[in-house]
Design an enzyme around this catalytic site. Structure first.
Site, PDB file in Angstrom:
ATOM      1  N   SER A  50       0.858  -1.187  -0.059  1.00  0.00           N
ATOM      2  CA  SER A  50      -0.096  -0.134  -0.073  1.00  0.00           C
ATOM      3  C   SER A  50       0.920   1.317   0.166  1.00  0.00           C
ATOM      4  CB  SER A  50      -1.071   0.089   1.424  1.00  0.00           C
ATOM      5  OG  SER A  50      -0.140   0.044   2.536  1.00  0.00           O
ATOM      6  N   ASP A  83      -0.952  -1.415  -4.187  1.00  0.00           N
ATOM      7  CA  ASP A  83      -2.084  -1.715  -3.702  1.00  0.00           C
ATOM      8  C   ASP A  83      -2.724  -0.296  -3.391  1.00  0.00           C
ATOM      9  OD1 ASP A  83      -4.368  -2.999  -2.645  1.00  0.00           O
ATOM     10  OD2 ASP A  83      -3.667  -3.165  -0.729  1.00  0.00           O
ATOM     11  N   HIS A  84      -4.014   0.123  -4.283  1.00  0.00           N
ATOM     12  CA  HIS A  84      -4.997   1.189  -3.916  1.00  0.00           C
ATOM     13  C   HIS A  84      -3.859   2.587  -4.284  1.00  0.00           C
ATOM     14  CE1 HIS A  84      -8.541  -0.409  -2.631  1.00  0.00           C
ATOM     15  NE2 HIS A  84      -7.742  -1.189  -1.786  1.00  0.00           N
ATOM     16  N   GLU A 142     -10.860   0.247 -10.293  1.00  0.00           N
ATOM     17  CA  GLU A 142     -11.715  -0.327  -9.225  1.00  0.00           C
ATOM     18  C   GLU A 142     -13.238   0.510  -9.839  1.00  0.00           C
ATOM     19  OE1 GLU A 142     -11.160  -0.490  -4.992  1.00  0.00           O
ATOM     20  OE2 GLU A 142     -13.050   0.432  -4.771  1.00  0.00           O
ATOM     21  N   HIS A 189     -12.638  -3.390   3.977  1.00  0.00           N
ATOM     22  CA  HIS A 189     -11.281  -3.373   4.582  1.00  0.00           C
ATOM     23  C   HIS A 189     -11.143  -3.526   5.992  1.00  0.00           C
ATOM     24  CE1 HIS A 189     -10.346  -1.464   0.520  1.00  0.00           C
ATOM     25  NE2 HIS A 189      -9.695  -2.565   0.284  1.00  0.00           N
ATOM     26  N   GLY A 190      -9.988  -3.726   6.369  1.00  0.00           N
ATOM     27  CA  GLY A 190      -9.841  -3.941   7.890  1.00  0.00           C
ATOM     28  C   GLY A 190     -10.181  -5.217   8.397  1.00  0.00           C
ATOM     29  N   GLY A 224     -10.606  -6.884   0.545  1.00  0.00           N
ATOM     30  CA  GLY A 224     -11.084  -7.082   1.752  1.00  0.00           C
ATOM     31  C   GLY A 224     -11.464  -8.543   2.002  1.00  0.00           C
ATOM     32  N   SER A 226      -9.797 -11.327   3.766  1.00  0.00           N
ATOM     33  CA  SER A 226      -9.597 -12.114   4.913  1.00  0.00           C
ATOM     34  C   SER A 226     -10.658 -12.639   5.276  1.00  0.00           C
ATOM     35  CB  SER A 226      -8.843 -11.093   6.010  1.00  0.00           C
ATOM     36  OG  SER A 226      -7.329 -10.757   5.420  1.00  0.00           O
ATOM     37  N   THR A 269      -5.646  -8.559   6.662  1.00  0.00           N
ATOM     38  CA  THR A 269      -5.967  -8.772   8.045  1.00  0.00           C
ATOM     39  C   THR A 269      -5.358 -10.183   8.529  1.00  0.00           C
ATOM     40  OG1 THR A 269      -7.900  -7.391   7.731  1.00  0.00           O
ATOM     41  CG2 THR A 269      -7.978  -8.851   9.455  1.00  0.00           C
TER      42      THR A 269
HETATM   43 ZN   LIG Z   1      -8.382  -2.915  -0.884  1.00  0.00          ZN
END
Ligand SMILES: [Zn+2]
Length: 342
Positions: A50, A83-84, A142, A189-190, A224, A226, A269
């Protein structure tokens, strides 16, 4: 082999009908964990960083660790992916550094928080595609906006507020020429993705299948993703952590996605939880230890274990020896001659 393009690795995955885990890294131990897992399972792999990871590692530390990964694992196809990316400049700097793939997340403005219009997204993504493809580098775009926030990037919210519209996905893929497309189907995410085991009301696998039917030749990406295993949450909490109970994306839903065009699955994650749990456990059980290697070795081992498991579940295991790297210069020629379908 040298770092390879995402496009080549995902084209091969599509041929073999499997998915590829894209694992986030910030430091040496995480790269080692992924590479040991890839070697043990004979998997091609995407390693991604990232903007936060690039800043944490001052770019050069991270890039040279990735070169070490290629030198130590010459038989494994490795993609190094941004990433992103939040702007043309971020993607350009990644390519100049030596990344072989970039994500231009034009679904959000450069602040990484505010949703853009469709036209703004098309414009910035197409600009990155032109620059990247001239150099043989792959681009992920995206469409729709994911929920949650990670590394300071994200619109927040539940993931259901800006789902991908299949018609827009088709138009976006045609107008930008992206190699891979991240879709918003309810994931976030997260660590805090779902407040109960997700069902069709929050995880829109039917939408993913509809997009795949409209875009059968575009590699889809699940962000996202995980699974946030209970046993990893439990280890963290048993040894002094305070994580709220949470649910991730069940592996069987990811496998359903892989049957329906998903080729890249982003996982961060789960690795973080594995590392933190192992460090907490070691320090709780052996409070006299103070050599960082005493806790970084079990941390690395714990991350390797979850990555091995995911590589087997996604189907990429055993495929590292299937092909030779296509040089980036050759990829550039293929884009220029439109041998690669857009
Ligand atoms: Zn992402």
């Amino acid at each position: 082999m040298p770092l390879v393009s995402l496009r080549q690795v995902l084209d091969e995955a599509a041929k073999g009908k499997y998915g590829i885990g894209a694992f986030n890294v910030n430091n040496m131990e995480q790269i080692q964990a992924i590479m040991e897992a890839a070697r043990e399972t004979q998997s091609p792999v995407v390693v991604q960083a990232s903007r936060g990871a690039r800043s944490y590692s001052q770019d050069n530390y991270l890039f040279h660790l990735m070169i070490a990964a290629t030198e130590l694992n010459p038989e494994i196809p490795i993609v190094m992916h941004q990433d992103h990316g939040n702007s043309f400049e971020t993607c350009q700097s990644a390519i100049k550094l030596g990344f072989t793939s970039v994500m231009m997340d034009g679904s959000l403005k450069e602040d990484g928080k505010t949703p853009t219009t469709f036209e703004e997204n098309v414009e910035v993504t197409r600009r990155v595609v032109e620059y990247a493809h001239e150099r043989g580098i792959s681009v992920e775009g995206e469409i729709g906006v994911l929920g949650g926030v990670e590394d300071g990037h994200g619109a927040g919210g539940s993931g259901l507020e800006h789902l991908t519209d299949p018609d827009q996905a088709v138009e976006f893929a045609m107008r930008t020429g992206v190699d891979a497309l991240a879709v918003a189907i309810g994931t976030s995410h997260g660590a805090y993705k779902f407040s109960k085991k997700p069902d069709g009301s929050v995880l829109k696998m039917d939408l993913l299948i509809a997009i795949h039917h409209r875009l059968p030749n575009t590699h889809l990406v699940m962000h996202g993703s995980s699974s946030v295993p209970q046993n990893l949450q439990d280890i963290v909490n048993k040894y002094g952590g305070h994580l709220k109970q949470t649910w991730g994306v069940p592996v069987e839903e990811i496998q359903l996605g892989i049957k329906n065009g998903v080729r890249k699955i982003n996982v961060d994650t789960d690795s973080r939880l594995a590392i933190t749990g192992a460090i907490r456990k070691l320090l709780a059980e052996s409070p006299e230890k103070f050599d960082p290697r005493d806790y970084l070795k079990p941390a690395r081992e714990a991350m390797k274990k979850i990555v091995v498991q995911r590589m087997r579940e996604f189907g990429q295991a055993t495929h590292s020896g299937d092909y030779e790297a296509i040089p980036l210069s050759e990829m550039a020629k293929r884009y220029a001659s439109e041998m690669i379908a857009k």
